[in-house]
Design a protein around this motif. Sequence first.
Motif, short mmCIF file in Angstrom:
data_model
loop_
_atom_site.label_atom_id
_atom_site.label_comp_id
_atom_site.label_asym_id
_atom_site.label_seq_id
_atom_site.Cartn_x
_atom_site.Cartn_y
_atom_site.Cartn_z
N ALA A 304 0.85 -1.19 0.00
CA ALA A 304 0.00 0.00 0.00
C ALA A 304 0.89 1.24 0.00
CB ALA A 304 -0.91 0.00 1.22
N ILE A 305 0.65 2.13 -0.98
CA ILE A 305 1.47 3.31 -1.18
C ILE A 305 0.57 4.54 -1.09
CG2 ILE A 305 3.07 4.49 -2.74
CD1 ILE A 305 4.08 1.78 -1.83
N ASP A 306 1.03 5.58 -0.37
CA ASP A 306 0.22 6.80 -0.28
C ASP A 306 0.48 7.70 -1.48
OD1 ASP A 306 2.50 8.36 0.14
OD2 ASP A 306 2.20 8.53 2.30
N PRO A 307 -0.27 8.80 -1.65
CA PRO A 307 -0.11 9.65 -2.84
C PRO A 307 1.28 10.25 -3.00
CG PRO A 307 -2.19 10.12 -1.75
CD PRO A 307 -1.44 9.20 -0.84
N ASP A 308 2.06 10.33 -1.93
CA ASP A 308 3.42 10.85 -2.02
C ASP A 308 4.44 9.77 -2.34
OD1 ASP A 308 2.63 13.47 -1.40
OD2 ASP A 308 2.64 13.00 0.75
N GLY A 309 3.96 8.54 -2.60
CA GLY A 309 4.86 7.45 -2.94
C GLY A 309 5.50 6.77 -1.74
N VAL A 310 5.01 7.06 -0.54
CA VAL A 310 5.57 6.48 0.68
C VAL A 310 4.91 5.12 0.96
CG1 VAL A 310 5.88 6.77 3.16
CG2 VAL A 310 6.08 8.74 1.62
N LEU A 311 5.71 4.10 1.24
CA LEU A 311 5.18 2.78 1.58
C LEU A 311 4.50 2.85 2.95
CD1 LEU A 311 6.81 -0.65 1.05
CD2 LEU A 311 5.89 -0.10 3.28
N ARG A 312 3.22 2.52 2.99
CA ARG A 312 2.47 2.55 4.25
C ARG A 312 2.22 1.16 4.83
NH1 ARG A 312 0.13 7.03 6.64
NH2 ARG A 312 0.71 8.92 5.54
N MET A 313 2.09 0.15 3.98
CA MET A 313 1.89 -1.21 4.49
C MET A 313 2.37 -2.22 3.45
SD MET A 313 1.11 -3.25 6.89
CE MET A 313 0.43 -2.07 8.06
N PRO A 314 3.39 -3.03 3.79
CA PRO A 314 3.86 -4.07 2.87
C PRO A 314 3.07 -5.36 3.05
CG PRO A 314 5.27 -3.97 4.78
CD PRO A 314 4.23 -2.90 4.98
N PRO A 315 3.23 -6.31 2.14
CA PRO A 315 2.60 -7.62 2.32
C PRO A 315 3.21 -8.35 3.53
CG PRO A 315 3.37 -7.32 0.07
CD PRO A 315 3.94 -6.21 0.86
N ILE A 316 2.41 -9.21 4.13
CA ILE A 316 2.87 -10.05 5.23
C ILE A 316 3.23 -11.43 4.68
CG2 ILE A 316 0.68 -11.12 5.91
CD1 ILE A 316 3.05 -9.50 8.43
N VAL A 317 4.17 -12.09 5.32
CA VAL A 317 4.52 -13.47 4.98
C VAL A 317 4.25 -14.32 6.22
CG1 VAL A 317 6.33 -15.04 4.22
CG2 VAL A 317 6.31 -12.68 3.38
N LEU A 318 3.38 -15.32 6.08
CA LEU A 318 2.95 -16.16 7.19
C LEU A 318 3.58 -17.54 7.07
CD1 LEU A 318 -0.87 -15.29 7.10
CD2 LEU A 318 0.92 -14.17 8.43
N ASN A 319 4.04 -18.09 8.19
CA ASN A 319 4.60 -19.44 8.21
C ASN A 319 3.58 -20.39 8.82
OD1 ASN A 319 6.07 -21.86 8.89
ND2 ASN A 319 7.96 -20.69 8.66
N LYS A 320 3.14 -21.39 8.04
CA LYS A 320 2.08 -22.30 8.48
C LYS A 320 2.60 -23.62 9.05
CE LYS A 320 -0.33 -22.72 4.73
NZ LYS A 320 -1.45 -23.21 3.91
N THR A 321 3.90 -23.83 9.04
CA THR A 321 4.47 -25.11 9.47
C THR A 321 4.79 -25.08 10.96
OG1 THR A 321 5.40 -25.48 7.27
CG2 THR A 321 6.32 -26.77 9.10
N ARG A 322 4.41 -26.14 11.67
CA ARG A 322 4.74 -26.28 13.09
C ARG A 322 5.24 -27.71 13.33
NH1 ARG A 322 4.16 -21.78 12.17
NH2 ARG A 322 3.01 -20.15 13.27
N SER A 323 6.04 -27.89 14.38
CA SER A 323 6.63 -29.21 14.65
C SER A 323 5.63 -30.18 15.26
CB SER A 323 7.85 -29.08 15.55
OG SER A 323 7.48 -28.62 16.84
#
Length: 780
Positions: A304-323
């Motif tokens: 998500a980028i605001d009108p001034d080109g500033v990054l406001r929210m990047p994608p998240i990376v989720l880890n679904k593996t558990r032992s």
Amino acid sequence: MKTLLIWLALSGVASAHITVTDSEIITHHGEHVPRFASNPDCVAVQSGRWSDPETWGSTPVPDCDNEETARAIEAGIDPLVAHEGHDVYIPEGFVVTYDLRSTVKLGSIEIAGTLRNDADNKTLLHCDNLVILPTGTLQQGAPGQPAVMKVVINDKPIDLAVDPGQWGQGVLNFGGQWVIYGKPKTAAVWSVGGIDPGQMTLHLMSPPEGWEVGDELYLPDTEHWGQEKSVANGPRYGSPPAPIPRWYADRAETGSDWLLGYRKGSIRWEKNPVYRLGESVTVAAIDGNVVTLETPIVNRHPAAIDPDGVLRMPPIVLNKTRSVEITSENPNGTRGHTLNNGAAIVDHNFASFPAMGRTEMAWPINVSYADVFDIGIEGTNIKARYNWHLHHVSGRGPNFDGFIGRCRGCVTWDGPKWTHVVHGTSHFLIEDCISGDSLDAAFTTEDGNETENVYHNCHAAGMCRRGYWAAGHANSWINCAAHGTSTGWWIGKAGYRKMMAHDIHGDMQPFDYPTHSWIEFRGCYVMGVGEALGVSDRVGDWTDGLRIRPDTRRNIIHDFGCYHSQRCVGNYGETSIEIDGLVHIAALEPLESRYGPSKWCITSNGSTTVEVIVRNGYIANCDLAIRLRSRGNAELNHFENLTLVNNQTAVHRMTWTRDGFSGRGIVHRFVDCDFIDNDINIDCDFGYGNKSTFHLFAPDRMFLETDGQVSQVFFEPQRPGWVIGDQNNRDAAGVLHDADGLTTRQAADQLGVAVLGDIAPAETRVDKFQNCFVCPVEKN
């Protein structure tokens, strides 16, 4: 040969209103569950390792090389089949350590003592049921000794003659202790920026803890949720498609015109590959905060980028593996489920529960709607069989830093209805958990009497109708998020007056649902959802006679973010809401749609909504930032210290009502708000052509206040010389006035009514607000 030593020790034992007899378990609210291992093949006679014959005495070792296995081999029988279906019982006082990695499908294992996992081995267990009795403990790992264990629930049809309530095929904890400690692992890490198709590496903002080669990662859909996606969800009978996907059950199936439901086999957006832009990838290598993947990225995951080109929210990376993993043998067969009940101790850390749950969101279904409204639907699709489920858990006091139990770092994924369910349970901690890919809700508080539970740093993702179904809203959500779900939070509309809820000691206390707000709602956000906040009936600020009651508590959401989502707030029914701290950023690029705007922020009000208050906000890139619907019993919209920038229309008023104003008007107030680089700052739709809903003379006033100076906003039809046409010229009380052909001034002089309640004092425009007049007034 079946053995019968056992049950005198447990017969008639009760724990937190759970009664165990020779043949069944009776829960505190009268549910009857069969004793699946009431006549076991194998009974522990002492503490020891599962693989040690001395642990079992004269009975054969369950699923291990022993004399019975040797005889089976000699007879030409597959030794893996020799023990299939064997039921196992561990009596109170004995500790058995499971140390095998086996694919033999055991029957039911009933634990009155302790069954723990061998910390030094990777273990695998297949069974029909793991049943923890009130005196029992299932220990899968410990602090500093994480387990590496997989439990697989066998794909076995439910025998309705034995188990008419369909409790079987799962892990069932009836007042005992179920403790899990898997390997600690970071649940979620932000990418440093957008993720593009073809990438083979992910650059993360920080190095993740515990990630390993072979881990499965999930990249949620972060594309802006467009109107086409909502429309493709399916028809909504009787009205145009809605931003939130809704299905209504057929009267022929349910006997009801109004009952909300689903039809089995419906084409659903959750299963439509066109809209499944979230994707799973596998880790090939890790070097600090750089993760190399086995296969390239398929879909775009923009930041998500605001009108001034500033990054406001990047994608998240989720880890679904558990032992530690609890799963079903066949997700397309008889799925397993988990359930905790009564005075159960539940301490789950870093475990996963994928492809579990049997309750489908489809008709015919034995869900709570059918029970509550008694419409006579019955079937094999039983309610309350979920991936992870607290079912009326009272606990044993505040044993976990003020909570009765906790679920930390766990993953619940792929369920046919709800995946992570808190039902009739209070004072529980859910932290750093991931839940999703369920047809309805990822995280659920079910009945409304769930109180003082805390959701902290949790992530709902994947193809879900709702990220958080907060029927019980008197809880806390702190730093939680929803990614790519149809709705972020759906709050309310299940509780009622004079309920009962558990206190911290497990005792039932009166709980008046409408007088409660959430405890804390802070630092949460959504990305790529249809609607961020759907606030429904009976949520705090409960109204009595359409006025805010003095004994209610206000709902305040602090520091909420909404990115690439079709809209942020929708209010439905008797409710009010306040947001203090809002960032809403739509996609920079325009979205073409046949169905209307795809980039909104706030829409109000529902037919009985009382007020909406938003303070300290930033709203950018919208087609329509704030839509003010002057409907029904609405009283106040208050916006303070907002910056509205780069929107096609910053504020759009719709002066129409379906239900009348009950003799009152509505006030829209904007205090110290900045309008920057919007195509249109303030616009108004007077409902032309919709005579059944247009109330020309209903009071609907709008004010702007800057640095203490108040101005009233007037629109074209409020000019003294504007000629009133053939509209539905009703006043606030719904009285029809014949004003066709009169000017606004003539209607006021002859009929005593004015358009929107007031006449503009001049004919002059103010350029900043293209379609309206702004005139100073006294501050009130």
